[in-house]
Design a protein around this motif. Structure first.
Motif, mmCIF file in Angstrom:
data_model
loop_
_atom_site.group_PDB
_atom_site.id
_atom_site.type_symbol
_atom_site.label_atom_id
_atom_site.label_comp_id
_atom_site.label_asym_id
_atom_site.label_seq_id
_atom_site.Cartn_x
_atom_site.Cartn_y
_atom_site.Cartn_z
ATOM 1 N N UNK A 96 0.830 -1.206 0.000
ATOM 2 C CA UNK A 96 0.000 0.000 0.000
ATOM 3 C C UNK A 96 0.865 1.257 0.000
ATOM 4 N N UNK A 97 1.921 1.261 0.811
ATOM 5 C CA UNK A 97 2.781 2.441 0.911
ATOM 6 C C UNK A 97 3.527 2.704 -0.401
ATOM 7 N N UNK A 98 4.024 1.654 -1.038
ATOM 8 C CA UNK A 98 4.828 1.839 -2.237
ATOM 9 C C UNK A 98 4.020 1.786 -3.521
ATOM 10 N N UNK A 99 2.724 2.031 -3.447
ATOM 11 C CA UNK A 99 1.955 2.347 -4.617
ATOM 12 C C UNK A 99 1.220 1.262 -5.348
ATOM 13 N N UNK A 100 0.875 0.174 -4.720
ATOM 14 C CA UNK A 100 0.043 -0.813 -5.394
ATOM 15 C C UNK A 100 -1.364 -0.236 -5.506
ATOM 16 N N UNK A 101 -1.864 -0.108 -6.734
ATOM 17 C CA UNK A 101 -3.168 0.525 -6.929
ATOM 18 C C UNK A 101 -4.313 -0.402 -6.561
ATOM 19 N N UNK A 102 -4.174 -1.674 -6.856
ATOM 20 C CA UNK A 102 -5.250 -2.612 -6.523
ATOM 21 C C UNK A 102 -4.695 -3.675 -5.587
ATOM 22 N N UNK A 103 -5.111 -3.607 -4.342
ATOM 23 C CA UNK A 103 -4.558 -4.521 -3.349
ATOM 24 C C UNK A 103 -5.347 -5.815 -3.245
ATOM 25 N N UNK A 104 -6.657 -5.750 -3.308
ATOM 26 C CA UNK A 104 -7.488 -6.936 -3.117
ATOM 27 C C UNK A 104 -7.723 -7.631 -4.452
ATOM 28 N N UNK A 105 -6.787 -8.526 -4.801
ATOM 29 C CA UNK A 105 -6.872 -9.279 -6.048
ATOM 30 C C UNK A 105 -6.658 -10.759 -5.754
ATOM 31 N N UNK A 106 -6.731 -11.563 -6.787
ATOM 32 C CA UNK A 106 -6.460 -12.996 -6.643
ATOM 33 C C UNK A 106 -5.009 -13.206 -6.218
ATOM 34 N N UNK A 107 -4.116 -12.389 -6.742
ATOM 35 C CA UNK A 107 -2.700 -12.485 -6.382
ATOM 36 C C UNK A 107 -2.493 -12.247 -4.886
ATOM 37 N N UNK A 108 -3.270 -11.358 -4.310
ATOM 38 C CA UNK A 108 -3.165 -11.091 -2.874
ATOM 39 C C UNK A 108 -3.572 -12.314 -2.054
ATOM 40 N N UNK A 109 -4.624 -12.979 -2.470
ATOM 41 C CA UNK A 109 -5.068 -14.189 -1.774
ATOM 42 C C UNK A 109 -4.014 -15.288 -1.895
ATOM 43 N N UNK A 110 -3.410 -15.409 -3.086
ATOM 44 C CA UNK A 110 -2.347 -16.390 -3.289
ATOM 45 C C UNK A 110 -1.162 -16.062 -2.379
ATOM 46 N N UNK A 111 -0.809 -14.790 -2.281
ATOM 47 C CA UNK A 111 0.298 -14.388 -1.403
ATOM 48 C C UNK A 111 -0.022 -14.690 0.062
ATOM 49 N N UNK A 112 -1.275 -14.489 0.470
ATOM 50 C CA UNK A 112 -1.665 -14.813 1.843
ATOM 51 C C UNK A 112 -1.509 -16.309 2.106
ATOM 52 N N UNK A 113 -1.968 -17.127 1.184
ATOM 53 C CA UNK A 113 -1.831 -18.585 1.337
ATOM 54 C C UNK A 113 -0.367 -19.008 1.353
ATOM 55 N N UNK A 114 0.430 -18.451 0.444
ATOM 56 C CA UNK A 114 1.866 -18.765 0.423
ATOM 57 C C UNK A 114 2.503 -18.369 1.745
ATOM 58 N N UNK A 115 2.175 -17.184 2.242
ATOM 59 C CA UNK A 115 2.757 -16.707 3.496
ATOM 60 C C UNK A 115 2.429 -17.629 4.656
ATOM 61 N N UNK A 116 1.172 -17.996 4.786
ATOM 62 C CA UNK A 116 0.763 -18.841 5.908
ATOM 63 C C UNK A 116 1.371 -20.237 5.787
ATOM 64 N N UNK A 117 1.327 -20.825 4.599
ATOM 65 C CA UNK A 117 1.838 -22.193 4.421
ATOM 66 C C UNK A 117 3.337 -22.250 4.646
ATOM 67 N N UNK A 118 4.097 -21.354 4.017
ATOM 68 C CA UNK A 118 5.554 -21.432 4.127
ATOM 69 C C UNK A 118 6.065 -20.967 5.485
ATOM 70 N N UNK A 119 5.401 -20.002 6.123
ATOM 71 C CA UNK A 119 5.780 -19.634 7.486
ATOM 72 C C UNK A 119 5.529 -20.785 8.443
ATOM 73 N N UNK A 120 4.409 -21.481 8.266
ATOM 74 C CA UNK A 120 4.106 -22.629 9.118
ATOM 75 C C UNK A 120 5.130 -23.731 8.917
ATOM 76 N N UNK A 121 5.498 -23.994 7.673
ATOM 77 C CA UNK A 121 6.541 -25.003 7.411
ATOM 78 C C UNK A 121 7.873 -24.597 8.029
ATOM 79 N N UNK A 122 8.219 -23.317 7.934
ATOM 80 C CA UNK A 122 9.443 -22.829 8.568
ATOM 81 C C UNK A 122 9.396 -22.974 10.075
ATOM 82 N N UNK A 123 8.220 -22.718 10.666
ATOM 83 C CA UNK A 123 8.063 -22.884 12.107
ATOM 84 C C UNK A 123 8.187 -24.319 12.546
ATOM 85 N N UNK A 124 7.600 -25.223 11.769
ATOM 86 C CA UNK A 124 7.699 -26.658 12.090
ATOM 87 C C UNK A 124 9.155 -27.117 12.003
#
Length: 130
Positions: A96-124
């Motif tokens: 948002x700060x660095x100028x993404x005009x459209x934040x709520x997209x399919x790519x955002x949902x994919x990034x959320x899933x990637x973040x949660x899955x890979x952070x969880x794997x890193x934690x395990x």
């Protein structure tokens, strides 16, 4: 006296999550610079850029979860999941700060899933390598 210990516990957890998220963000910057150099020197097609962005984000998320749970020293699954949410929120703020005009997209949902899955794997992994 018990309340005071709980406050420090929450503060320690918050510092663990934030330090992992910032390490992940630093890893993201470094990997992005490496990929930018590779793309300028070689002749990769432009269609690979989006894939490279997902790769950079996944590796950074994994590092974020790993660092967070190494600092917290327990509950890799839960703390990795929470770290994933923190990492995604940090990503969202930067977007948002660095100028993404459209934040709520399919790519955002994919990034959320990637973040949660890979952070969880890193934690395990962080709990299992201790």
């Amino acid at each position: 006296m018990k309340k005071q210990r709980d406050i420090y516990s929450v503060t320690d957890k918050l510092i663990g999550f934030l330090s992992g998220s910032f390490c992940g963000a630093l890893c993201s910057v470094i990997l992005s610079l490496i990929f930018a150099l590779i793309f300028t020197v070689t002749s990769f097609s432009d269609s690979f850029i989006e894939t490279a962005a997902y790769i950079v984000f996944a590796v950074s998320a994994f590092i974020s979860g790993l660092i967070s749970v190494i600092r917290l020293k327990k509950a890799g699954l839960v703390n990795g999941f929470i770290s994933g949410i923190c990492f995604f929120v940090l990503y969202a703020v930067f977007s948002i700060v660095f100028g993404s005009t459209s934040f709520f997209t399919v790519s955002t949902v994919v990034m959320l899933l990637i973040s949660v899955i890979f952070n969880t794997l890193g934690g395990i992994l962080a709990v299992n390598i201790r």
